[in-house]
Every structure is written in structure tokens, then in C-alpha cells.
Enzyme design. Structure first.
Site, short mmCIF file in Angstrom:
data_model
loop_
_atom_site.label_atom_id
_atom_site.label_comp_id
_atom_site.label_asym_id
_atom_site.label_seq_id
_atom_site.Cartn_x
_atom_site.Cartn_y
_atom_site.Cartn_z
N ARG A 188 -5.85 6.21 -5.89
CA ARG A 188 -5.68 4.76 -6.01
C ARG A 188 -4.38 4.36 -6.89
NH1 ARG A 188 -11.38 2.93 -7.42
NH2 ARG A 188 -10.36 0.63 -7.63
N ARG B 218 -19.23 2.18 -7.77
CA ARG B 218 -18.48 2.03 -6.51
C ARG B 218 -18.16 3.74 -6.28
NH1 ARG B 218 -13.81 -2.36 -6.93
NH2 ARG B 218 -12.78 -0.53 -5.82
N ARG C 57 -0.88 -6.57 -2.09
CA ARG C 57 -0.86 -5.34 -2.35
C ARG C 57 0.37 -4.55 -1.87
NH1 ARG C 57 -6.54 -4.52 -3.75
NH2 ARG C 57 -6.68 -2.37 -4.95
N LYS D 22 -8.48 -6.90 -13.45
CA LYS D 22 -8.02 -8.12 -12.82
C LYS D 22 -9.35 -8.92 -12.22
CE LYS D 22 -6.01 -5.84 -9.50
NZ LYS D 22 -6.05 -4.47 -10.05
N ARG E 19 -17.44 1.79 -15.13
CA ARG E 19 -17.71 0.38 -14.40
C ARG E 19 -18.98 0.28 -13.58
NH1 ARG E 19 -13.05 -2.60 -10.89
NH2 ARG E 19 -13.42 -1.07 -9.18
P1 AMP Z 1 -10.47 -3.18 -5.07
O1 AMP Z 1 -11.60 -3.73 -5.15
O2 AMP Z 1 -9.01 -4.36 -4.88
O3 AMP Z 1 -10.02 -2.08 -6.00
O4 AMP Z 1 -10.02 -2.64 -3.49
C1 AMP Z 1 -10.69 -1.62 -3.00
C2 AMP Z 1 -10.13 -0.95 -1.90
O5 AMP Z 1 -10.05 -1.91 -0.81
C3 AMP Z 1 -8.83 -0.44 -2.05
O6 AMP Z 1 -8.54 0.77 -2.73
C4 AMP Z 1 -8.02 -0.47 -0.72
O7 AMP Z 1 -8.57 0.53 0.01
C5 AMP Z 1 -8.64 -1.61 -0.02
N1 AMP Z 1 -8.15 -2.83 -0.31
C6 AMP Z 1 -8.35 -4.05 -1.23
N2 AMP Z 1 -7.23 -5.02 -1.07
C7 AMP Z 1 -6.31 -4.27 -0.07
C8 AMP Z 1 -5.18 -4.88 0.35
N3 AMP Z 1 -4.63 -5.96 -0.26
N4 AMP Z 1 -4.42 -4.49 1.04
C9 AMP Z 1 -4.96 -3.18 1.71
N5 AMP Z 1 -6.18 -2.72 1.13
C10 AMP Z 1 -6.90 -3.41 0.21
#
Ligand code: AMP
Length: 217
Positions: A173, A162, A90, A15, A129
Site C-alpha cells: 500500500r 483489518r 488517490r 488521516k 491499529r
Molecule cells: P483506506 O481505508 O483508505 O486505507 O483504504 C483501504 C483500501 O480501499 C485501499 O488500499 C484501496 O484498495 C481502497 N481504496 C480506498 N480509497 C480508494 C480510492 N480513492 N481509490 C482507489 N481505491 C481506494
């Protein structure tokens, strides 16, 4: 009319990479909720402190905290023409809030490309990554390597892995995605905006597919 595109799919499906490509192509801001949280963590804000606990465990940050943060981002003038949303919404509750927020801007969710791929591929992609420290540009040591190992092609900042891309956290996740985010597939399908994209394809193929969808829209 502003154009709002929500990229939906499990962690590691691509994404963020596609959001970057689309953002350049359509000249719309790329809003990544994960990047916004990581920026807050880097700046030691109160929000960052709250979010970090959840992110380290691979859990979702509570909806009220997340929605407040997105609202602050949306009132910036660059979102007036639309945005590419990556990682938000989400949960169905976040989706309902987004729809209310966009109404205030005279907009709506116009398109939801839903990327899918089997769990083994996601774990493999996230394990390889590398993310840029300055702006979150994304690379992969096999599928999308940087020109110079460990350095971002775009801003020359160092690349890092990360903490939540470790296999144990990735598995959590994916479970969280299946339980809390996957219901959005049906939510957006019912609203007639969902289009399915094969997330196992190469970066270029997926980008091409999305371009074709945009032409037909
Ligand atoms: P991402 O970079 O999108 O993989 O997000 C990394 C982490 O940030 C996720 O595993 C969640 O802990 C938190 N996070 C990101 N976006 C959201 C969201 N829309 N709602 C809740 N937690 C989020």
C-alpha cells in the site's frame, strides 16, 4: 459556501483519526472511501465484490468504480455544507473528477492538510491499529487504546484488525501510495491549498496544528 477539506497522506499516517476529530469540530460529514468500500463488502454488494479483490492485494480500486461510489455519497443532503474527505482522491484522475463534482455543488477543495511520516512509523501504526466493526472508529493498542480492550469506546461494538493492515500488504500500500497518490502533493500545492502537517506528532498535537491552520484560513 460549502467547505471541502481533503486529507492527504500515506496509509497509517492518521488521516482517519484526524478526519473524525475535524468532522465533529466542523460538523461536516467524514467521507472515507475505504469505509464506503468496507461497508459494501459487509453488505455483499456487487461493488463490494469488485473492490475486495483490489483491497486484499493492497492495490487501488479502479478509478471509474471509485468515482461512481463517491458521486452517490456526495448527492446525499448532508454533503451540501461540505465534507471531510479521507482516502479520496488517490489519483490525479480522481482529483480532476472531484473538482468537477464540487463545481456542481458550488464548491471547491478549500484545504488539503498533507500528513507525512517515515515508512517504519506507518507500518508500526498499522500493525497496532484496531478498527470498530460498526462505524470504523480507530484505535491503537499503544497510542490510542480503547477503554476496554477489544471494545469500541463510542458504540461498544467489537474491534478488529483489518486484513490489509498486515505488514506485507501495508508495504504494498505504501508503494502504491508513492506511485499513484503522491503526485497529488504537487497537484494541490500548485493550486495553493496544500498545508504540511507532521504526521509523526501525537494525535492531540496534530489536531491542534490543524485547528491553527483553520483559524488562519
Ligand atoms: P483506506 O481505508 O483508505 O486505507 O483504504 C483501504 C483500501 O480501499 C485501499 O488500499 C484501496 O484498495 C481502497 N481504496 C480506498 N480509497 C480508494 C480510492 N480513492 N481509490 C482507489 N481505491 C481506494
Amino acid at each position: 459556501m460549502p467547505t471541502y477539506i481533503v486529507l492527504l497522506g500515506p496509509p497509517g499516517v492518521g488521516k482517519g483519526t484526524q478526519a473524525g476529530i475535524l468532522s465533529k469540530k466542523l460538523n461536516l460529514p467524514h467521507i472515507s472511501s475505504g469505509d464506503l468500500f468496507r461497508e459494501n463488502i459487509k453488505n455483499n454488494t456487487e461493488l463490494g465484490l469488485i473492490a475486495q479483490n483490489y483491497m486484499n492485494k493492497g492495490e487501488l480500486v479502479p478509478d471509474d468504480v471509485t468515482i461512481k461510489m463517491i458521486r452517490v455519497r456526495f448527492i446525499q443532503p448532508d454533503c451540501a455544507q461540505g465534507a471531510i474527505l479521507d482516502g479520496f482522491p488517490r489519483t490525479p484522475h480522481q482529483a480532476e473528477n472531484l473538482s468537477g463534482l464540487l463545481k456542481e455543488f458550488g464548491g471547491q477543495v478549500d484545504l488539503v492538510p498533507f500528513f507525512n511520516a517515515p515508512a517504519e512509523i506507518l507500518v508500526d501504526r498499522l500493525a497496532g491499529r484496531w478498527t470498530c466493526k460498526a462505524h470504523g472508529h480507530i484505535f491503537h493498542n499503544i497510542y490510542n487504546p480503547p477503554k476496554v480492550t477489544g471494545i469500541c469506546d463510542y458504540d461498544q461494538s467489537p474491534l478488529y484488525q483489518r486484513d490489509d493492515d498486515k505488514p506485507e500488504t501495508v508495504k504494498k500500500r505504501i508503494v502504491v501510495y508513492n506511485e499513484q497518490t503522491a503526485p497529488l502533493i504537487e497537484y494541490y500545492r500548485q493550486r495553493g491549498v496544500l498545508v504540511e502537517v507532521d504526521g509523526t506528532e501525537s494525535i492531540d498535537k496534530v489536531a491542534e496544528h490543524i485547528s491553527l491552520i483553520l483559524v488562519k484560513k
